[in-house]
Design a protein around this motif. Structure first.
Motif, PDB file in Angstrom:
ATOM      1  N   ARG A 243       0.986  -1.255  -0.030  1.00  0.00           N
ATOM      2  CA  ARG A 243      -0.035   0.110  -0.172  1.00  0.00           C
ATOM      3  C   ARG A 243       0.761   1.268   0.044  1.00  0.00           C
ATOM      4  N   ARG A 244       0.528   2.126  -0.888  1.00  0.00           N
ATOM      5  CA  ARG A 244       1.286   3.414  -0.870  1.00  0.00           C
ATOM      6  C   ARG A 244       0.701   4.501   0.082  1.00  0.00           C
ATOM      7  N   VAL A 245       1.658   5.223   0.832  1.00  0.00           N
ATOM      8  CA  VAL A 245       1.272   6.043   1.989  1.00  0.00           C
ATOM      9  C   VAL A 245       1.902   7.261   1.801  1.00  0.00           C
ATOM     10  N   ASP A 246       1.257   8.433   2.379  1.00  0.00           N
ATOM     11  CA  ASP A 246       1.915   9.753   2.430  1.00  0.00           C
ATOM     12  C   ASP A 246       3.165   9.739   3.525  1.00  0.00           C
ATOM     13  N   LEU A 247       4.012  10.749   3.470  1.00  0.00           N
ATOM     14  CA  LEU A 247       4.992  10.915   4.270  1.00  0.00           C
ATOM     15  C   LEU A 247       4.975  12.487   4.515  1.00  0.00           C
ATOM     16  N   GLY A 248       4.783  12.927   5.845  1.00  0.00           N
ATOM     17  CA  GLY A 248       4.888  14.362   6.339  1.00  0.00           C
ATOM     18  C   GLY A 248       6.453  14.595   6.453  1.00  0.00           C
ATOM     19  N   GLU A 249       6.795  15.762   6.229  1.00  0.00           N
ATOM     20  CA  GLU A 249       8.004  16.443   6.588  1.00  0.00           C
ATOM     21  C   GLU A 249       8.036  17.782   7.179  1.00  0.00           C
ATOM     22  N   VAL A 250       8.921  18.093   8.130  1.00  0.00           N
ATOM     23  CA  VAL A 250       8.879  19.360   8.896  1.00  0.00           C
ATOM     24  C   VAL A 250      10.525  19.565   8.762  1.00  0.00           C
ATOM     25  N   ASN A 251      10.724  20.618   8.206  1.00  0.00           N
ATOM     26  CA  ASN A 251      12.371  21.272   8.403  1.00  0.00           C
ATOM     27  C   ASN A 251      13.031  19.900   7.593  1.00  0.00           C
ATOM     28  N   GLY A 252      12.529  19.144   6.724  1.00  0.00           N
ATOM     29  CA  GLY A 252      13.356  18.127   6.183  1.00  0.00           C
ATOM     30  C   GLY A 252      13.555  16.891   7.000  1.00  0.00           C
ATOM     31  N   CYS A 253      12.626  16.828   7.908  1.00  0.00           N
ATOM     32  CA  CYS A 253      12.468  15.342   8.873  1.00  0.00           C
ATOM     33  C   CYS A 253      11.245  14.866   8.714  1.00  0.00           C
TER      34      CYS A 253
ATOM     35  N   ILE B 175      -5.958  12.076  14.903  1.00  0.00           N
ATOM     36  CA  ILE B 175      -5.652  13.496  14.329  1.00  0.00           C
ATOM     37  C   ILE B 175      -6.986  14.310  13.675  1.00  0.00           C
ATOM     38  N   HIS B 176      -7.564  13.460  13.116  1.00  0.00           N
ATOM     39  CA  HIS B 176      -8.902  14.089  12.520  1.00  0.00           C
ATOM     40  C   HIS B 176      -9.878  12.902  12.190  1.00  0.00           C
ATOM     41  N   ALA B 177     -11.165  13.038  12.548  1.00  0.00           N
ATOM     42  CA  ALA B 177     -12.051  11.858  12.292  1.00  0.00           C
ATOM     43  C   ALA B 177     -12.045  11.048  11.013  1.00  0.00           C
ATOM     44  N   ASP B 178     -11.908  12.072   9.953  1.00  0.00           N
ATOM     45  CA  ASP B 178     -11.935  11.729   8.396  1.00  0.00           C
ATOM     46  C   ASP B 178     -10.431  11.404   8.029  1.00  0.00           C
ATOM     47  N   ALA B 179      -9.413  11.530   8.613  1.00  0.00           N
ATOM     48  CA  ALA B 179      -7.955  11.356   8.327  1.00  0.00           C
ATOM     49  C   ALA B 179      -7.598  10.003   7.792  1.00  0.00           C
ATOM     50  N   THR B 180      -6.852  10.060   6.479  1.00  0.00           N
ATOM     51  CA  THR B 180      -5.962   8.625   6.329  1.00  0.00           C
ATOM     52  C   THR B 180      -4.787   9.054   6.039  1.00  0.00           C
ATOM     53  N   ILE B 181      -3.922   8.053   5.838  1.00  0.00           N
ATOM     54  CA  ILE B 181      -2.667   8.009   5.577  1.00  0.00           C
ATOM     55  C   ILE B 181      -2.262   8.386   3.983  1.00  0.00           C
ATOM     56  N   ASN B 182      -3.141   8.291   3.246  1.00  0.00           N
ATOM     57  CA  ASN B 182      -3.080   8.565   1.817  1.00  0.00           C
ATOM     58  C   ASN B 182      -4.014   9.452   1.239  1.00  0.00           C
ATOM     59  N   ASP B 183      -4.309  10.581   2.083  1.00  0.00           N
ATOM     60  CA  ASP B 183      -5.094  11.457   1.368  1.00  0.00           C
ATOM     61  C   ASP B 183      -4.570  12.836   0.973  1.00  0.00           C
ATOM     62  N   GLY B 184      -3.313  12.971   0.819  1.00  0.00           N
ATOM     63  CA  GLY B 184      -2.731  14.030   0.208  1.00  0.00           C
ATOM     64  C   GLY B 184      -2.542  15.320   0.758  1.00  0.00           C
ATOM     65  N   HIS B 185      -2.807  15.212   1.954  1.00  0.00           N
ATOM     66  CA  HIS B 185      -2.785  16.553   2.597  1.00  0.00           C
ATOM     67  C   HIS B 185      -2.535  16.339   4.386  1.00  0.00           C
ATOM     68  N   LEU B 186      -2.086  17.492   4.917  1.00  0.00           N
ATOM     69  CA  LEU B 186      -1.818  17.421   6.311  1.00  0.00           C
ATOM     70  C   LEU B 186      -3.222  17.717   7.162  1.00  0.00           C
ATOM     71  N   ASP B 187      -3.208  17.585   8.405  1.00  0.00           N
ATOM     72  CA  ASP B 187      -4.316  17.946   9.270  1.00  0.00           C
ATOM     73  C   ASP B 187      -3.613  18.560  10.428  1.00  0.00           C
ATOM     74  N   LEU B 188      -4.095  19.975  10.601  1.00  0.00           N
ATOM     75  CA  LEU B 188      -3.343  20.769  11.654  1.00  0.00           C
ATOM     76  C   LEU B 188      -4.452  21.128  12.669  1.00  0.00           C
ATOM     77  N   TYR B 189      -3.964  20.962  14.120  1.00  0.00           N
ATOM     78  CA  TYR B 189      -5.170  21.741  14.935  1.00  0.00           C
ATOM     79  C   TYR B 189      -4.380  22.495  16.164  1.00  0.00           C
ATOM     80  N   SER B 190      -4.952  23.383  16.425  1.00  0.00           N
ATOM     81  CA  SER B 190      -4.284  24.287  17.587  1.00  0.00           C
ATOM     82  C   SER B 190      -5.131  24.155  18.782  1.00  0.00           C
ATOM     83  N   LEU B 191      -4.507  23.899  20.032  1.00  0.00           N
ATOM     84  CA  LEU B 191      -5.256  23.796  21.289  1.00  0.00           C
ATOM     85  C   LEU B 191      -5.260  25.215  21.874  1.00  0.00           C
ATOM     86  N   GLU B 192      -6.276  25.878  21.752  1.00  0.00           N
ATOM     87  CA  GLU B 192      -6.178  27.254  22.241  1.00  0.00           C
ATOM     88  C   GLU B 192      -7.159  27.379  23.660  1.00  0.00           C
TER      89      GLU B 192
END
Length: 298
Positions: free
Chosen positions: A122-132, A209-226
């Motif tokens: 199965r192909r999956v997405d990979l997140g990256e932050v500052n090259g990590c 991370i989100h009710a509808d998130a998958t690891i191959n949806d092509g986007h990142l899900d962000l939340y901020s706990l304010e």
């Protein structure tokens, strides 16, 4: 249950002996893989830096890589897997095993071996932050304090309960910080306890991370706990477990293929359980970056 053998394949099996289940005997797993046509060679490592280096160095000796450990161990293998293009199997031997949960790989190591032997990729997405790279989530704030307080000894002793105990301790002294979040929809300044950017589904021992998130949806899900009052976080735990925290007014959510986060002073960032970089942070998504062995239906 034995599996029908495919053409014989060579596997480099990388084992983290410091993982929660890292001392378990792997002979039955190797035998199960062999029944399915996979000949595994074990290599144990001492530091995370060795993992991707070993994958790159031995790329011509293997048809696939099997990572034995938790989410931090798998994260350590990401660069090597990305560089070589080798498919990755998972033996969930850590505490949280969130990527395994996302993919539907069971904690039973013999059943996990059957999944590798069956050969379904199965192909999956990979997140990256500052090259990590990261598979599950990258975050700053509360989670960093949690990662610092959750020692390997606590993980081995308490398991998933250790996350709850450490979180309770961290929450009692949490303080909000100021940040600016930039995405393709604009920029916003926040005062928050935590910002998390997810690529997969699960993190922190099963939280979504989100009710509808998958690891191959092509986007990142962000939340901020304010939150202004940390005690209210206890009321929100159920929503966080289900990925429905965005329904609360105190939680800001966003989806994008790219985020930039800036803070007044540099803040450490936790990726899949390990501290690897700091703000200012640039997040991107790498769609369909890596092949993993997984059940056809998680």
């Amino acid at each position: 249950m034995s599996v029908a053998p495919l053409a014989r394949r060579r596997a480099l099996m990388l084992v983290n002996p410091n993982a929660r289940r890292g001392s378990e005997a792997l002979d039955p797993v190797i035998a199960r893989l062999a029944q399915g046509g996979v000949d595994a060679v074990i290599e144990r490592f001492e530091t995370p830096e060795e993992v991707s280096a070993d994958i790159a160095r031995r790329r011509h000796e293997a048809d696939l890589v099997i990572v034995c450990g938790g989410d931090g161990t798998i994260n350590s293998a990401a660069k090597g897997i990305l560089e070589t293009g080798l498919p990755m199997g998972i033996m969930p031997m850590g505490t949280a095993n969130d990527l395994a949960r996302t993919l539907g790989v069971p904690d039973d190591l013999l059943k996990a071996a059957d999944i590798v032997a069956a050969g379904n990729l199965r192909r999956v997405d990979l997140g990256e932050v500052n090259g990590c790279p990261f598979f599950n989530v990258a975050s700053m704030g509360l989670s960093v304090d949690l990662a610092k307080g959750l020692t390997p000894e606590a993980k081995r002793r308490w398991g998933k309960l250790g996350y709850a105990l450490a979180a309770l301790k961290v929450a009692t002294r949490a303080e909000r910080f100021r940040a600016e979040i930039v995405s393709d929809t604009g920029r916003v300044k926040v005062k928050t306890l935590q910002i998390a950017v997810g690529n997969g589904v699960h993190y922190g021992g099963g939280t979504k991370i989100h009710a509808d998130a998958t690891i191959n949806d092509g986007h990142l899900d962000l939340y901020s706990l304010e939150l202004k009052n940390v005690w209210k976080f206890g009321l929100m735990l159920g929503a966080f477990r289900r990925g429905e925290h965005g329904a609360w007014d105190e939680v800001r959510t966003a989806k994008s293929t790219e985020f930039d986060i800036r803070t007044e002073t540099p803040m450490p960032i936790n990726t899949d359980g390990d501290l690897v970089t700091e703000t200012p942070a640039h997040f991107i998504i790498r769609p369909d970056a890596i092949s993993v062995f997984a059940p056809r239906r998680p």
